[in-house]
Scaffold this motif. Structure first.
Motif, PDB file in Angstrom:
ATOM      1  N   UNK A 182       1.066  -1.026   0.020  1.00 56.12           N
ATOM      2  CA  UNK A 182       0.367   0.392  -0.102  1.00 56.12           C
ATOM      3  C   UNK A 182       0.868   0.607  -0.082  1.00 56.12           C
ATOM      4  N   UNK A 183       0.766   2.292  -0.951  1.00 56.56           N
ATOM      5  CA  UNK A 183       1.594   3.301  -0.643  1.00 56.56           C
ATOM      6  C   UNK A 183       0.421   4.249  -0.359  1.00 56.56           C
ATOM      7  N   UNK A 184       1.342   5.573   0.672  1.00 52.96           N
ATOM      8  CA  UNK A 184       0.360   6.006   1.487  1.00 52.96           C
ATOM      9  C   UNK A 184       0.809   7.848   1.228  1.00 52.96           C
ATOM     10  N   UNK A 185       2.304   7.772   1.355  1.00 48.33           N
ATOM     11  CA  UNK A 185       2.797   9.129   0.405  1.00 48.33           C
ATOM     12  C   UNK A 185       3.720   9.140  -1.015  1.00 48.33           C
ATOM     13  N   UNK A 186       3.915  10.145  -1.102  1.00 47.81           N
ATOM     14  CA  UNK A 186       5.130  10.631  -2.157  1.00 47.81           C
ATOM     15  C   UNK A 186       6.746  10.615  -1.167  1.00 47.81           C
ATOM     16  N   UNK A 187       7.303  10.028  -2.375  1.00 46.78           N
ATOM     17  CA  UNK A 187       8.708  11.213  -1.681  1.00 46.78           C
ATOM     18  C   UNK A 187       9.437  10.938  -3.372  1.00 46.78           C
ATOM     19  N   UNK A 188      10.777  11.083  -3.541  1.00 46.82           N
ATOM     20  CA  UNK A 188      11.633  12.338  -4.583  1.00 46.82           C
ATOM     21  C   UNK A 188      12.858  11.495  -4.419  1.00 46.82           C
ATOM     22  N   UNK A 189      13.664  12.152  -5.669  1.00 46.46           N
ATOM     23  CA  UNK A 189      15.212  12.040  -5.397  1.00 46.46           C
ATOM     24  C   UNK A 189      15.983  12.466  -4.646  1.00 46.46           C
ATOM     25  N   UNK A 190      16.607  12.161  -3.802  1.00 44.95           N
ATOM     26  CA  UNK A 190      17.687  12.791  -2.457  1.00 44.95           C
ATOM     27  C   UNK A 190      17.080  12.427  -1.355  1.00 44.95           C
ATOM     28  N   UNK A 191      15.823  11.998  -1.286  1.00 44.62           N
ATOM     29  CA  UNK A 191      14.722  11.634  -0.484  1.00 44.62           C
ATOM     30  C   UNK A 191      15.323  10.788   0.954  1.00 44.62           C
ATOM     31  N   UNK A 192      15.580   9.620   1.766  1.00 43.01           N
ATOM     32  CA  UNK A 192      16.180   8.749   2.190  1.00 43.01           C
ATOM     33  C   UNK A 192      15.668   7.613   2.632  1.00 43.01           C
ATOM     34  N   UNK A 193      15.168   6.623   2.278  1.00 43.52           N
ATOM     35  CA  UNK A 193      14.130   5.902   2.992  1.00 43.52           C
ATOM     36  C   UNK A 193      14.846   4.700   3.722  1.00 43.52           C
ATOM     37  N   UNK A 194      14.236   4.688   4.581  1.00 47.41           N
ATOM     38  CA  UNK A 194      13.800   3.484   5.828  1.00 47.41           C
ATOM     39  C   UNK A 194      12.646   2.642   5.650  1.00 47.41           C
ATOM     40  N   UNK A 195      14.089   1.432   5.902  1.00 49.37           N
ATOM     41  CA  UNK A 195      12.481   0.193   5.868  1.00 49.37           C
ATOM     42  C   UNK A 195      12.579  -0.978   7.156  1.00 49.37           C
ATOM     43  N   UNK A 196      11.661  -0.701   7.881  1.00 47.12           N
ATOM     44  CA  UNK A 196      11.905  -1.526   8.780  1.00 47.12           C
ATOM     45  C   UNK A 196      10.843  -3.057   8.370  1.00 47.12           C
ATOM     46  N   UNK A 197      11.587  -4.390   8.482  1.00 42.90           N
ATOM     47  CA  UNK A 197      11.341  -5.232   8.472  1.00 42.90           C
ATOM     48  C   UNK A 197      11.137  -6.386   9.356  1.00 42.90           C
ATOM     49  N   UNK A 198      10.362  -6.877   9.382  1.00 44.84           N
ATOM     50  CA  UNK A 198       9.341  -7.883  10.052  1.00 44.84           C
ATOM     51  C   UNK A 198       9.292  -9.002  10.341  1.00 44.84           C
ATOM     52  N   UNK A 199       9.258 -10.270  10.778  1.00 49.92           N
ATOM     53  CA  UNK A 199       8.383 -11.411  10.651  1.00 49.92           C
ATOM     54  C   UNK A 199       7.547 -11.840  11.330  1.00 49.92           C
ATOM     55  N   UNK A 200       6.793 -12.038  10.968  1.00 49.37           N
ATOM     56  CA  UNK A 200       5.540 -11.689  12.042  1.00 49.37           C
ATOM     57  C   UNK A 200       5.617 -13.004  12.423  1.00 49.37           C
ATOM     58  N   UNK A 201       5.246 -13.808  11.436  1.00 45.28           N
ATOM     59  CA  UNK A 201       5.348 -15.280  11.867  1.00 45.28           C
ATOM     60  C   UNK A 201       7.029 -16.696  11.007  1.00 45.28           C
ATOM     61  N   UNK A 202       7.099 -17.286  11.602  1.00 42.83           N
ATOM     62  CA  UNK A 202       7.647 -18.001  10.376  1.00 42.83           C
ATOM     63  C   UNK A 202       7.224 -19.524  10.958  1.00 42.83           C
ATOM     64  N   UNK A 203       6.749 -20.543  10.221  1.00 40.97           N
ATOM     65  CA  UNK A 203       6.315 -20.997  10.304  1.00 40.97           C
ATOM     66  C   UNK A 203       7.222 -22.787   9.627  1.00 40.97           C
ATOM     67  N   UNK A 204       6.980 -24.043   9.599  1.00 42.53           N
ATOM     68  CA  UNK A 204       7.268 -24.713   8.932  1.00 42.53           C
ATOM     69  C   UNK A 204       7.383 -24.597   7.683  1.00 42.53           C
ATOM     70  N   UNK A 205       6.648 -24.075   6.358  1.00 42.43           N
ATOM     71  CA  UNK A 205       6.532 -24.005   5.130  1.00 42.43           C
ATOM     72  C   UNK A 205       6.318 -23.028   5.065  1.00 42.43           C
ATOM     73  N   UNK A 206       5.810 -21.379   5.718  1.00 47.62           N
ATOM     74  CA  UNK A 206       5.945 -20.167   5.513  1.00 47.62           C
ATOM     75  C   UNK A 206       6.154 -19.152   6.556  1.00 47.62           C
ATOM     76  N   UNK A 207       6.732 -18.449   5.883  1.00 51.08           N
ATOM     77  CA  UNK A 207       6.743 -17.055   6.772  1.00 51.08           C
ATOM     78  C   UNK A 207       6.039 -15.688   5.633  1.00 51.08           C
TER      79      UNK A 207
END
Length: 150
Positions: free
Chosen positions: A94-119
């Motif tokens: 889902x895209x919520x707002x714009x950013x452009x050249x020269x901006x700095x992108x920070x991402x926060x990635x989390x595993x919500x559930x790690x199963x035997x076959x799906x993450x």
């Protein structure tokens, strides 16, 4: 930084180094990624937005942000000690707002559930401390979990 966190970030950095050395699409998109922190199940990183990351109207391209959800989720899975991270089965952004050249992108990635076959992962993407996108990413990880029992 604790020993476990230091070990985790070193593992994730080593995987990202191998990805960059392969020279494929992920390396093209994120060759300038800086990993900020990592703990088991969570990775944070930063990437400067460059001209090649823009769409035709000068905003950060949605496809590039979607790829960040893919790679960010994969790195969060890798933080569990995996050297490979399976294959994608679902990705939604889902895209919520714009950013452009020269901006700095920070991402926060989390595993919500790690199963035997799906993450299941979630990746939140920020520019100037404002959330600009959020995504979910599901991966088939049966071979990875079998090779790396927790």
């Amino acid at each position: 930084m604790t020993g476990a966190t230091s070990s985790t970030i070193n593992h994730v950095r080593a995987l990202m180094k191998r990805i960059k050395a392969q020279g494929g699409f992920d390396a093209y998109c994120f060759g300038n990624m800086n990993l900020i922190s990592a703990e088991v199940g969570r990775v944070r990183g930063e990437i400067p937005v460059e001209k090649g990351h823009l769409n035709a109207i000068g905003g950060t391209h949605g496809g590039w942000l979607s790829t960040l959800v893919d790679v960010g989720g994969s790195l969060a899975i890798a933080s569990h000690g995996f050297t490979t991270t399976g294959v994608s089965t679902d990705l939604s952004v889902s895209f919520l707002a714009a950013s452009g050249e020269g901006s700095s992108i920070v991402f926060d990635a989390q595993v919500l559930k790690m199963g035997r076959t799906l993450a299941y992962t979630r990746v939140d993407i920020f520019s100037n401390e404002k959330m600009i996108a959020t995504g979910s990413h599901t991966k088939f990880v049966a071979k990875e979990t079998a090779a790396n029992p927790q």
